[in-house]
Scaffold this active site. Structure first.
Site, PDB file in Angstrom:
ATOM      1  N   ASP A 152      -1.802  -1.224   6.029  1.00  0.00           N
ATOM      2  CA  ASP A 152      -2.112  -0.700   7.354  1.00  0.00           C
ATOM      3  C   ASP A 152      -2.973  -1.636   8.173  1.00  0.00           C
ATOM      4  O   ASP A 152      -3.238  -1.381   9.334  1.00  0.00           O
ATOM      5  CB  ASP A 152      -2.767   0.683   7.270  1.00  0.00           C
ATOM      6  CG  ASP A 152      -4.084   0.658   6.517  1.00  0.00           C
ATOM      7  OD1 ASP A 152      -4.669  -0.423   6.373  1.00  0.00           O
ATOM      8  OD2 ASP A 152      -4.528   1.731   6.070  1.00  0.00           O
ATOM      9  N   ASP A 184      -6.684  -2.752   4.122  1.00  0.00           N
ATOM     10  CA  ASP A 184      -5.948  -3.784   3.401  1.00  0.00           C
ATOM     11  C   ASP A 184      -6.126  -5.177   4.004  1.00  0.00           C
ATOM     12  O   ASP A 184      -5.431  -6.109   3.624  1.00  0.00           O
ATOM     13  CB  ASP A 184      -4.452  -3.443   3.391  1.00  0.00           C
ATOM     14  CG  ASP A 184      -4.178  -2.132   2.695  1.00  0.00           C
ATOM     15  OD1 ASP A 184      -4.773  -1.898   1.628  1.00  0.00           O
ATOM     16  OD2 ASP A 184      -3.392  -1.330   3.220  1.00  0.00           O
ATOM     17  N   ASP A 214       0.859  -1.166   0.000  1.00  0.00           N
ATOM     18  CA  ASP A 214       0.000   0.000   0.000  1.00  0.00           C
ATOM     19  C   ASP A 214       0.908   1.233   0.000  1.00  0.00           C
ATOM     20  O   ASP A 214       2.043   1.161   0.477  1.00  0.00           O
ATOM     21  CB  ASP A 214      -0.880  -0.053   1.264  1.00  0.00           C
ATOM     22  CG  ASP A 214      -1.636   1.232   1.495  1.00  0.00           C
ATOM     23  OD1 ASP A 214      -2.149   1.789   0.516  1.00  0.00           O
ATOM     24  OD2 ASP A 214      -1.713   1.667   2.652  1.00  0.00           O
TER      25      ASP A 214
END
Length: 690
Positions: free
Chosen positions: A581, A585, A383
């Site tokens: 995080d 996700d 991410d």
């Protein structure tokens, strides 16, 4: 809340608290105990049992012959046989008690293994020695029958010593929990009106105010309500430099207060705070089993049946071609030398040491299977926001695109939509509104639009703050020339929409974390392909990818899109590590070969990830890969030390070289077995810090 994806901005921004964790006060006692063969053994009791057994064994060593041979320090006198019998009997029942308890548990579980072998070894030696004593002292016989009291005593003492050493090693390896618990005092200075009352830390509730004096550790997570000081937060950040703390600043339990005195309003109790979270994660990691440990347990079971079979065959052979004494001698030796105690501790000792090292280096290994899976990782998907970037947004542009509204009006509306959010983008917008002294618009029915943004209503109209993907999917026209300069610089742009028309936009910028670029370089050096997954627009993604040196990326993704990317890579035969995080996700973290959560602040981060980086530093992944490689190497070494020697030792114990005069006694067998135990313990402790 930890960082969230900029493109999924505004997706359910509610703060999530960690569920109640283990009481910090219980951590010391929890590690004074250790499981062996299904039984719980206290280290203090085991140490005491060893020393008492050694005292009892010394007269046996002096008064009883070793394999029928009288050593220089040995002597006998009338009645000494009775002393040996009594002391050996006490040793058998007292010193052997831990092994009987463990063997009983193994039989109850129908999984005979190491404890059964130990019990069989000492029982055969003791029972045969009783037979020899009766025959030699109570039945007239022309032939003296050799007993095994010397071997029995040495076997029990050596076994207890091995257990003690291993338990001590395990406790040292798991000392991270003790270190964590020692970071805070048991008593706190609780503020009650004008008085300061010394109170047990476990009695402090959320909302209470505690005083922290100069040089003391901050006992609990909270917010400074008065005073100014500098606090050492190396526990959280890894940086030893002091951080200035004043009113309204957050502090974390375990960090060290500087020269000033501060008062802190507690936000999390002892079983909810940061230290409790970390200690719970360490404990869970040390108690979890990997495939390597499962294999070690299976090998212990196989070894039990192998030793029993070889022992019986050897007994029958020597009974036919030798004597009862020789046959029992071989049976006892086989059972003694095959004791797989070292094998049973081979993996736990390494993993205990590994998880402790990991905890002091900014990461928690929740699932030991991640250690083995790490060897095959060839893709690391990440991410962007908060993982590779700081996740701290500042407003770099805010403009009205309608003649009806001014730039101030746009900020007024945008701040109104974001004022209840804890998202990093929201924080940037609210900081801008505060700096410009613009009051947020009051909206009703404010809601998150999953993957797109936020919506809210006032008495006349509905307002939307959304991303470009929403505009495209709903065919809302907008002149991209107005925002292109901001996109080219990697800004995230949100659009304010009323009646399907864009009336303004806000552009916010993030910056790359200081270690992210080096992290990407090191991944490439290891032939691991980094891929950035982001909900950002393509232009912003390109900009950040160039800064980071990432060749592969996918932009404008929803959480389910990221999950699909992971699945597609794995279907193509890749082993993927996902770094995020742990909130938006979560599906990707759960489905990846290894899920790595940045930060340890939420239930989802803990539940979905295999590894947690509580310093939020992506470079700690390199530390994890290095530690995992070394840990696996130590595991393999210990498996060989714990069981491999049996390939040679069991045949020797059975007497295959008796024809050339080589005889392996039960006592020597015990020494060989215990030596492997000590080697396994020491080898685990050679796993060094990363």
């Amino acid at each position: 809340m930890k960082n969230m994806n900029n493109d999924e901005m505004h997706m359910d921004h509610e703060n999530m608290d960690m569920s109640s964790m283990s009481d910090m006060s219980g951590m010391h006692s929890g590690h004074m105990m250790m499981m062996h063969g299904g039984m719980m053994m206290d280290m203090g009791d085991l140490r005491k049992k060893f020393w008492i057994s050694l005292v009892l064994a010394i007269p046996v060593f002096i008064l009883s012959p070793f394999m029928g041979l009288h050593l220089p320090f040995q002597f006998q006198f009338p009645g000494s046989d009775w002393i040996v019998l009594i002391l050996s009997s006490i040793l058998y029942f007292y010193g052997g008690k831990p092994f009987f308890t463990g063997a009983k548990a193994e039989l109850k579980e129908r999984k005979p293994a190491m404890m059964m072998l130990i019990v069989m070894g000492i029982s055969v030696a003791y029972i045969y020695s009783l037979y020899a004593f009766v025959m030699n002292n109570m039945v007239r016989s022309d032939q003296h029958i050799m007993d095994f009291f010397w071997e029995l005593a040495s076997l029990i003492v050596i076994m207890l010593l091995g257990h003690w050493i291993e338990m001590k090693s395990t406790m040292q390896a798991g000392s991270a929990l003790d270190k964590i618990s020692s970071l805070v005092a048991d008593q706190v200075h609780l503020v009650k009106g004008d008085q300061i009352v010394e109170t047990d830390i476990n009695q402090v509730i959320s909302g209470s105010v505690v005083e922290v004096k100069a040089g003391e550790s901050i006992p609990l997570d909270g917010v400074v309500v008065s005073g100014t000081s500098y606090v050492n937060e190396s526990l959280i950040t890894g940086e030893s430099k002091a951080v200035r703390k004043q009113k309204a600043d957050k502090v974390v339990g375990g960090s060290i207060n500087g020269e000033g005195t501060i008062r802190v309003q507690v936000t999390k109790t002892a079983d909810e705070g940061y230290l409790s979270q970390i200690s719970k994660l360490v404990s869970d990691a040390q108690n979890s089993k990997s495939k390597t440990q499962v294999l070690a347990d299976k090998v212990s079971g196989w070894l039990f049946y192998a030793a029993l079979s070889v022992g019986i065959i050897a007994f029958i052979y020597w009974l036919i071609f030798g004597s009862v004494s020789v046959a029992l001698d071989r049976l006892v030796t086989v059972l003694v030398i095959a004791c797989p105690h070292a094998l049973g501790l081979a993996i736990p000792l390494v993993m205990s040491r590994s998880t402790s090292i990991a905890a002091t280096n900014g990461l928690i290994i929740r699932d030991n299977q991640a250690i083995e899976n790490s060897r095959h990782i060839d893709y690391v998907a990440m991410d962007k926001t908060g993982t590779l970037t700081e996740g701290k947004f500042t407003v770099n542009g805010l403009k009205s695109t309608s003649d009806k509204y001014s730039d101030t009006d746009i900020l007024h509306f945008v701040a109104g939509l974001e004022q209840g959010s804890s998202h990093p983008i929201a924080s940037g917008i609210m900081a801008k509104a505060k700096a410009d002294q613009v009051d947020p618009q009051k909206f009703e029915n404010v809601q998150a639009i999953k993957g797109y943004g936020m919506s809210g209503e006032n008495s006349t109209q509905k307002y939307l703050l959304v991303n470009m993907k929403y505009l495209n999917e709903h065919e809302i026209k907008f002149d991209a020339k107005n925002v292109q300069p901001y996109l080219d610089k990697g800004n995230t742009v949100s659009y304010l929409v009323v009646d399907n028309k864009v009336i303004g936009f806000v552009a916010l910028g993030d910056k790359v974390k200081k270690n992210s670029i080096e992290f990407i370089k090191e991944l490439k050096q290891r032939n691991i392909t980094p891929i950035m997954l982001t909900g950002d627009n393509k232009a912003a993604a390109i900009n950040f990818a160039k800064q980071l040196g990432i060749d592969e990326f996918k932009a404008e993704l929803l959480p389910e899109d990221k999950h699909q990317v992971i699945k597609d890579l794995e279907l193509d035969g890749h082993r993927v590590m996902m770094v995020g995080d742990g909130i938006n996700d979560a599906p990707s973290l759960a489905s990846a070969t290894i899920g790595v959560a940045i930060g340890a602040g939420t239930d989802v981060a803990i539940d979905s990830a295999d590894v947690v980086l509580y310093n939020s530093d992506p470079h700690d992944i390199i530390k994890f890969l290095d530690l995992a490689k070394e840990t696996y190497r130590k595991q393999v070494q210990n498996l060989w030390w714990g069981a491999g020697y049996n390939i040679i030792a069991i045949p020797l114990a059975a007497g295959v070289l008796a024809g050339i005069g080589f005889i392996l006694s039960p006592a020597v067998g015990a020494i060989v077995m215990s030596l492997s135990t000590v080697i396994v313990s020491l080898n685990a402790m050679t796993l060094r810090k990363i």
